[in-house]
Motif scaffolding. Structure first.
Motif, PDB file in Angstrom:
ATOM      1  N   ASN A 122       0.670  -1.214   0.059  1.00  0.00           N
ATOM      2  CA  ASN A 122      -0.007   0.089  -0.125  1.00  0.00           C
ATOM      3  C   ASN A 122       0.819   1.250  -0.050  1.00  0.00           C
ATOM      4  O   ASN A 122       0.742   2.236  -0.745  1.00  0.00           O
ATOM      5  CB  ASN A 122      -0.970  -0.082   1.199  1.00  0.00           C
ATOM      6  N   ASN A 134      -6.795 -11.037   2.674  1.00  0.00           N
ATOM      7  CA  ASN A 134      -7.129  -9.829   3.066  1.00  0.00           C
ATOM      8  C   ASN A 134      -7.503  -8.796   2.244  1.00  0.00           C
ATOM      9  O   ASN A 134      -6.811  -8.402   1.290  1.00  0.00           O
ATOM     10  CB  ASN A 134      -5.860  -9.367   4.081  1.00  0.00           C
ATOM     11  N   SER A 135      -8.911  -8.248   2.188  1.00  0.00           N
ATOM     12  CA  SER A 135      -9.305  -7.468   1.162  1.00  0.00           C
ATOM     13  C   SER A 135      -9.020  -6.102   1.188  1.00  0.00           C
ATOM     14  O   SER A 135      -9.040  -5.175   0.215  1.00  0.00           O
ATOM     15  CB  SER A 135     -11.022  -7.521   1.002  1.00  0.00           C
ATOM     16  N   GLN A 136      -8.197  -5.828   2.464  1.00  0.00           N
ATOM     17  CA  GLN A 136      -7.845  -4.481   2.813  1.00  0.00           C
ATOM     18  C   GLN A 136      -6.177  -4.150   2.159  1.00  0.00           C
ATOM     19  O   GLN A 136      -5.962  -3.105   2.356  1.00  0.00           O
ATOM     20  CB  GLN A 136      -7.983  -3.944   3.835  1.00  0.00           C
ATOM     21  N   ASN A 137      -5.527  -5.483   1.927  1.00  0.00           N
ATOM     22  CA  ASN A 137      -3.986  -5.154   1.705  1.00  0.00           C
ATOM     23  C   ASN A 137      -3.967  -5.327   0.304  1.00  0.00           C
ATOM     24  O   ASN A 137      -4.315  -6.574  -0.085  1.00  0.00           O
ATOM     25  CB  ASN A 137      -3.609  -6.518   2.674  1.00  0.00           C
ATOM     26  N   THR A 185     -10.613  -8.556   6.971  1.00  0.00           N
ATOM     27  CA  THR A 185     -10.042  -7.277   6.767  1.00  0.00           C
ATOM     28  C   THR A 185      -8.928  -7.353   7.922  1.00  0.00           C
ATOM     29  O   THR A 185      -8.873  -8.143   8.647  1.00  0.00           O
ATOM     30  CB  THR A 185     -10.974  -6.204   7.290  1.00  0.00           C
TER      31      THR A 185
END
Length: 257
Positions: free
Chosen positions: A148, A217-220, A248
């Motif tokens: 990210n 992990n859908s946020q990574n 998450t």
């Protein structure tokens, strides 16, 4: 010197994309730093000469003093979720710097590591990168092992024209949306796309697995970048993704999944 340094980093980047694995993460940064330092020493320092053509010791000393230290930026996640890996990378870089300094430095100039903590925060990382380049005047940056953040600092590195070598494994860290590479972003190991394909190939072809479930992990960015090519290769080779679940970063209880 900058062009030579970029060629060395790009060459190393392409080679390591094909050959490196996660077992050699710290070693890869160790080797990269050594090569970069070697690139910095490719040209001899300019010195004043006497009429006989011999360099004057006093002039050489003054020249070295004027040049000062060679500063190497170190943008790491010292207190965030990747603290363990970032701390190891910082330790390896400092070891190599001490080794070079004990041997006399680069053309008589000592090396110094300038470290900033991203705290797993994108804005913190961008601010730190600008500060170490614009104020501290580092020549190159060792980047954080967080995709990210790698994605976020890529256009900043391009703007500042400073090479960043890191373990940010999402392809978006090194490749622009238009498909062109970011000029100053260099990955020191296989990308998440290649890693996903390698894992899938081992499962389907090596172990003969057919029914596979995926949890990521859908946020990574790295996790998402790993899952998609993994699932595609499984299905392209006759396997079936029987379940696909996401979580998450904040999740702690995975019993339902």
């Amino acid at each position: 010197m900058e062009l030579s340094r970029l060629k060395i980093i790009r060459s190393l980047n392409n080679s390591q994309r094909r050959k490196m694995n996660r077992k050699h993460l710290v070693l890869s940064i160790f080797i990269i730093l050594a090569l970069l330092l070697g690139a910095c020493s490719s040209s001899a320092p300019t010195t004043a000469s006497s009429e006989s053509g011999q360099a004057q010791p006093q002039a050489v000393a003054q020249d070295m003093e004027a040049k000062g230290e060679i500063l190497i930026g170190n943008l790491q996640d010292e207190s965030g979720g990747m603290k363990a890996l970032s701390s190891a990378l910082t330790f390896a870089a400092q070891m190599k710097i001490e080794e070079v300094n004990q041997a006399g430095g680069i053309n008589g100039r000592m090396l110094k590591l300038v470290t900033y903590d991203t705290r797993s925060d994108v804005n913190e990382a961008i601010t730190a990168l600008r500060r170490m380049v614009e104020q501290d005047k580092v020549s190159i940056v060792l980047g954080p092992p967080i995709a990210n953040i790698g994605i976020a600092i890529a256009p900043v590195a391009e703007e500042l024209k400073v090479p960043v070598v890191g373990l940010f494994m999402d392809d978006k860290c090194t490749i622009q949306p238009n498909g062109e590479p970011w000029t100053y972003m260099f990955l020191a190991q296989n990308s998440c796309t290649m890693q996903g394909q390698i894992i899938a190939a081992y499962g389907v072809k090596g172990l003969g697995l057919k029914n596979i479930a995926v949890l990521y992990n859908s946020q990574n960015s790295y996790s998402v970048g790993l899952a998609e090519p993994f699932m595609k290769l499984v299905e392209d080779n006759g396997g079936t993704i029987v379940a696909k679940e996401t979580y998450t970063t904040q999740d702690k209880d995975f019993r339902a999944l």
